[in-house]
Every structure is written in C-alpha cells, then in structure tokens.
Design an enzyme around this catalytic site. Structure first.
Site, PDB file in Angstrom:
ATOM      1  N   LYS A   1       0.854  -1.186   0.000  1.00  0.00           N
ATOM      2  CA  LYS A   1       0.000   0.000   0.000  1.00  0.00           C
ATOM      3  C   LYS A   1       0.889   1.235   0.000  1.00  0.00           C
ATOM      4  O   LYS A   1       1.926   1.259   0.710  1.00  0.00           O
ATOM      5  CB  LYS A   1      -0.888  -0.038   1.245  1.00  0.00           C
ATOM      6  CG  LYS A   1      -1.879   1.106   1.355  1.00  0.00           C
ATOM      7  CD  LYS A   1      -2.777   0.915   2.580  1.00  0.00           C
ATOM      8  CE  LYS A   1      -3.840   1.993   2.686  1.00  0.00           C
ATOM      9  NZ  LYS A   1      -4.742   1.762   3.860  1.00  0.00           N
TER      10      LYS A   1
ATOM     11  N   SER B   1      -9.595   1.269   2.412  1.00  0.00           N
ATOM     12  CA  SER B   1      -8.742   2.124   1.633  1.00  0.00           C
ATOM     13  C   SER B   1      -7.630   1.384   0.899  1.00  0.00           C
ATOM     14  O   SER B   1      -7.100   1.909  -0.085  1.00  0.00           O
ATOM     15  CB  SER B   1      -8.121   3.195   2.528  1.00  0.00           C
ATOM     16  OG  SER B   1      -7.320   2.617   3.535  1.00  0.00           O
TER      17      SER B   1
ATOM     18  N   SER C   1      -9.860  -1.293   6.485  1.00  0.00           N
ATOM     19  CA  SER C   1      -9.207  -1.058   5.193  1.00  0.00           C
ATOM     20  C   SER C   1      -8.438  -2.233   4.618  1.00  0.00           C
ATOM     21  O   SER C   1      -8.026  -2.170   3.464  1.00  0.00           O
ATOM     22  CB  SER C   1      -8.258   0.135   5.289  1.00  0.00           C
ATOM     23  OG  SER C   1      -8.988   1.301   5.100  1.00  0.00           O
TER      24      SER C   1
HETATM   25  N1  GLN Z   1     -13.354   2.992   5.501  1.00  0.00           N
HETATM   26  C1  GLN Z   1     -12.867   3.408   6.787  1.00  0.00           C
HETATM   27  C2  GLN Z   1     -12.555   4.874   6.748  1.00  0.00           C
HETATM   28  O1  GLN Z   1     -12.846   5.481   5.801  1.00  0.00           O
HETATM   29  C3  GLN Z   1     -11.700   2.597   7.192  1.00  0.00           C
HETATM   30  C4  GLN Z   1     -10.435   3.087   6.656  1.00  0.00           C
HETATM   31  C5  GLN Z   1      -9.243   2.378   7.157  1.00  0.00           C
HETATM   32  O2  GLN Z   1      -9.330   1.316   7.782  1.00  0.00           O
HETATM   33  N2  GLN Z   1      -8.101   3.008   6.954  1.00  0.00           N
HETATM   34  O3  GLN Z   1     -12.021   5.431   7.651  1.00  0.00           O
END
Ligand code: GLN
Length: 476
Positions: free
Chosen positions: A77, A152, A176
């Site tokens: 990532k 994400s 994410s």
């Molecule tokens: N979808 C969640 C958010 O927008 C989780 C994101 C994540 O785990 N970094 O914060």
C-alpha cells in the site's frame, strides 16, 4: 481471471527453491501480469521494475540461507515507506515525497527474501472504502471493473485478486484490509493492535492503525504475518510480545471450537445474498465440528459513530504536520506564512480529508470535547468490554465482513454517510484492538465475492487463522 492457490506465495517459493523457476523469472512474470492487467484495473501507483529485477537477480546469485519468502513478489500500500521511492499515501500533498528510510515491515520482508515490486493505490491518507478518495485513483474490482475494489487498501486487494502479486500489505484502521479483501475475494488479516511495527507507516488514526497482509490463501497470510510481526525498538507501540509461529497453527482441526454470532448486530441491515452466504458458512463450520451459539455485542451497534469521532480526532492531530514547511506539497505565491499554510492545506488535501480534519478538530475543541470525544472513548471501552464478555464463552466471533458485496464505482461517492456504513462490521475490531480476518465465503448471483469475518481474542491471530484455514480447505 483472478487468482488460484496455484499462484500462492508458498507454491512460488517452493518452485524457486526446487530450481523450477528463478526469482528473476518469478519477478518478470509478476511484471508481465501487471503490464497486462493494470492498465484496466489500476492497482498500482508505482512499479519498481528495475529495482525489483535487480534484487531478484541478486537473490538468484546468493548462496546464503534462503528466507521464507525467497523470490516472492509483494506489493505495498502506498502509505508504507520504501527508502528513496515515492510514497504518496494517495495524496497530492505527498505526490513527490521520497522518504529517506524503509518501514520496518519492508526491512523484514526483504530480509525474508521477498521482492517489493511496487506501491498500490489507496484512499487519501487511508480515508475511504473504495479508493475513490485517492488523488491518483481509483482502482477497479477485478471481478467487475465497474465495481469498487473496496478501500482504503483497494489497490493491494486488486493486485492479489488479479494475480499480479501473490502477496500484498495494506493497513487497517476501520476495515481497510478486510473490506477490500471481501470485495475482491481474497484473504485479508488485521492483526492485534501492537502486533506489527508501524515504523514507516504514514499515520491516520494512531490508536487504531495496523499493517497486515492480503493473500490468496490463509496459509500465505499466516506466513506473511510470521515475517512482519514482532517487537521493534523503532516503534514503542509494537508490543514486546514474541509472536508464535502462525503457520504452524494451521492444523485443520476446529472440533469443539466455539463460534459466537452477534445476531442482534446483524439485524442492522445485511444484504440477503450476503446473509445467505454467511449462514452457509456457519453450517460449514458446524460440519467441521465447531459449536455455533448466539452472543450479544450490544455496543457494536454504535461502533460506526464512535469510530468516526475517534478516528477523525486522531487524524486531525496526525495531519497537522502537512503544512508545506517540512515535507510535501507547498502552495506557490503565498505572501506570508499564514497564507502559505492555508493555501498548502487547501490545495494539498482532497475533500474527504478536509471533512475529517474539520470534524476531528471540532470534536476535540473546548466545549465539544466532553460531549463527543470523551463520550466516544467511553463507548469504545464498552465495545471492548462486550468482546471481553463474549470471549468468556466463545473462541471467535463470526459476522459477514461487509453488509453488501462490492458496490458500483461512483454509487456512494457523493454520500459520505452511506460510504461510512460499509464499515458497519469492520470498525469494532480495531476499536477493541482485536485481530480479525476476512476469508472468501462464496458469491452473489452476479458473481461478486462475499467475505466471512472472524474476530479473535487479543494476541490470538493463531485461532482465527486456524478457523479460516479449516474453512478455506472446504472450498477448494
Ligand atoms: N473505511 C474506513 C474509513 O474510511 C476505514 C479506513 C481504514 O481502515 N483506513 O475510515
């Protein structure tokens, strides 16, 4: 088509060890696959072909001991630092940022013989569930390119699901890793808070963030966790707990294991096909000898609002450092320092990041701190206590990973609240600091993957990996 376990990291490593394949050929095959698939799917922000091939050749020449990932290509990532290469966290703010150091996970992967092949698309500063908040995105779902890959860490999930690399790392703050794993039909593991060093991870919400693997098999996820986990003098939040050997925990035997299902929480609105795959998964676990019972996690019903208060508060503090002075983007033509700060942050951050900084700053401000931030922390404690109580009676908690399968790209882009509901079942584990895994458990009628989520006791990744592996064996 997407993956098969024939492309597992273990199979590849063994083929290299047996002389059937060189590390260079494995690396070139991954680069070829990226060249063929990435123009459509856009999993990668950067690919380091030369760096990767050079490293592969060096591995082929070396006569020393072989690491457990010798010759295995891996994608990261784009919020994990690799010295000297661009690391953007999906933000214009860091579009040209080249960190001077490697993340600890990168050092460990390379020491184990893995070949870092590139950096994947992610929502800006990890804020999102579809990669649509990425300044350079989005990625597309390999099972249907009109669908979101999840986020994400969407690009990492796509890289693995489309067979570009057998392994990838993501980070999980509220889902994410697990949500994109579910959307793309691969395995995704969020370890216990403190299990994996975050040195070199660009911070989003520091009491929640954790790095973890994507893989095509549970065994590969365990193997990768074996390599990246453990104490790190460079990160005081990496706990001084020696990890067990996770791969060795995959015995295939779950007879007598107790699985808890929080039925009350699932009534929040789960798509019927997702619920059907979930019920079938429970029946499979029972056939394997597990004992399924109902449990209560009453406070998880408000986990999404709690998460969006805690995470935004922490993000507003973490993102204060992006001011145009120390690193990253600096707005041109400012007349004084104040204007330079204002313009830099206005131009450098995307709309979702700004929304969260404002929300986070608001809930931390005098007058609202007690009403929102402190209250959220209190409910967070109640969420954790519910799990403590549940784990007195069961060994793992099972839920669907997500309330729906992959939604169409664009469908939720203008409705942040609906987008946040994609996190309904994934935010509790990080709020409680617990490990959780998403493992593929079937398909919807229009051929989109569905994920089963298993949450374990703190420091007990071994049990959720063992259950997920036993479950996965029934599906091959
Ligand atoms: N979808 C969640 C958010 O927008 C989780 C994101 C994540 O785990 N970094 O914060």
């Amino acid at each position: 088509m997407p993956h098969s376990s024939a492309h597992s990291a273990r199979a590849l490593r063994d083929a290299i060890a047996n002389g059937q394949l060189t590390a260079e050929a494995a690396c070139q095959a991954a680069l070829d696959r990226i060249a063929a698939r990435d123009p459509e799917l856009h999993a990668f922000h950067t690919v380091f072909a030369e760096r990767a091939l050079e490293r592969a050749r060096a591995l082929d020449r070396s006569t020393g001991p072989r690491g457990p990932l010798h010759g295995v290509p891996i994608a990261l990532k784009d919020n994990i630092t690799v010295a000297g290469t661009v690391t953007t966290a999906g933000s214009k703010m860091l579009a040209t940022y080249r960190p001077p150091y490697d993340a600890t996970v990168v050092e460990r992967l390379e020491a184990a013989g893995a070949i870092v092949i590139g950096k994947t698309i992610c929502d800006e500063f990890s804020m999102g569930s579809s990669t649509e908040n990425c300044a350079f995105g989005p990625s597309r779902n390999p099972w249907n390119p009109d669908r979101a890959p999840g986020g994400s860490s969407g690009g990492s999930a796509v890289a693995v699901a489309a067979g570009m690399t057998p392994l990838a790392l993501g980070s999980d703050t509220g889902g994410s890793i697990r949500q994109p794993a579910a959307f793309c039909g691969v395995v995704g593991l969020k370890p216990t808070y403190g299990r994996v060093s975050r040195y070199g991870l660009i911070a989003y919400a520091s009491s929640l963030d954790q790095i973890g693997p994507f893989a095509t098999t549970v065994r590969d996820a365990a193997l990768c966790l074996d390599v990246i986990s453990g104490p790190d003098p460079k990160d005081s939040t990496a706990a001084a707990v020696e990890p067990p050997k996770f791969e060795a925990a995959l015995t295939g035997d779950i007879a007598g294991l107790r699985v808890g299902v929080p039925r009350g929480w699932l009534r929040e609105g789960v798509d019927t096909e997702v619920m059907a795959r979930f019920e079938e998964s429970l029946a499979t676990l029972e056939r394997l000898g597990a004992v399924v019972s109902e449990i209560e996690l009453p406070h998880s019903r408000v986990a999404v609002p709690v998460y969006y208060l805690v995470a935004t508060a922490e993000a507003s503090a973490n993102l204060a450092r992006f001011d145009g002075v120390r690193y990253g983007y600096r707005a041109p033509d400012a007349r004084d320092l104040g204007e330079m700060y204002d313009r830099t942050r206005d131009q450098g951050f995307g709309p979702e990041v700004k929304r969260r900084i404002m929300l986070g700053t608001y809930v931390l401000s005098a007058g609202y701190y007690d009403a929102y931030y402190v209250k959220a922390q209190q409910v967070r404690t109640l969420i954790r206590r519910d799990f403590d109580e549940a784990f007195a009676d069961v060994d793992v908690v099972a839920t669907p990973t997500t309330p729906t399968a992959a939604f169409p790209l664009g469908a939720l882009r203008d409705d942040p609240l609906k987008m946040y509901l994609a996190d309904t079942f994934t935010v509790s584990a990080p709020l409680a600091g617990l490990p959780a895994i998403s493992v593929p458990c079937g398909w919807t009628d229009d051929r989109l993957p569905v994920g089963l989520q298993l949450t374990g006791r703190a420091w007990d990744e071994a049990t959720i990996l063992r259950v997920a592996d036993a479950f996965e064996r029934t599906r091959h």
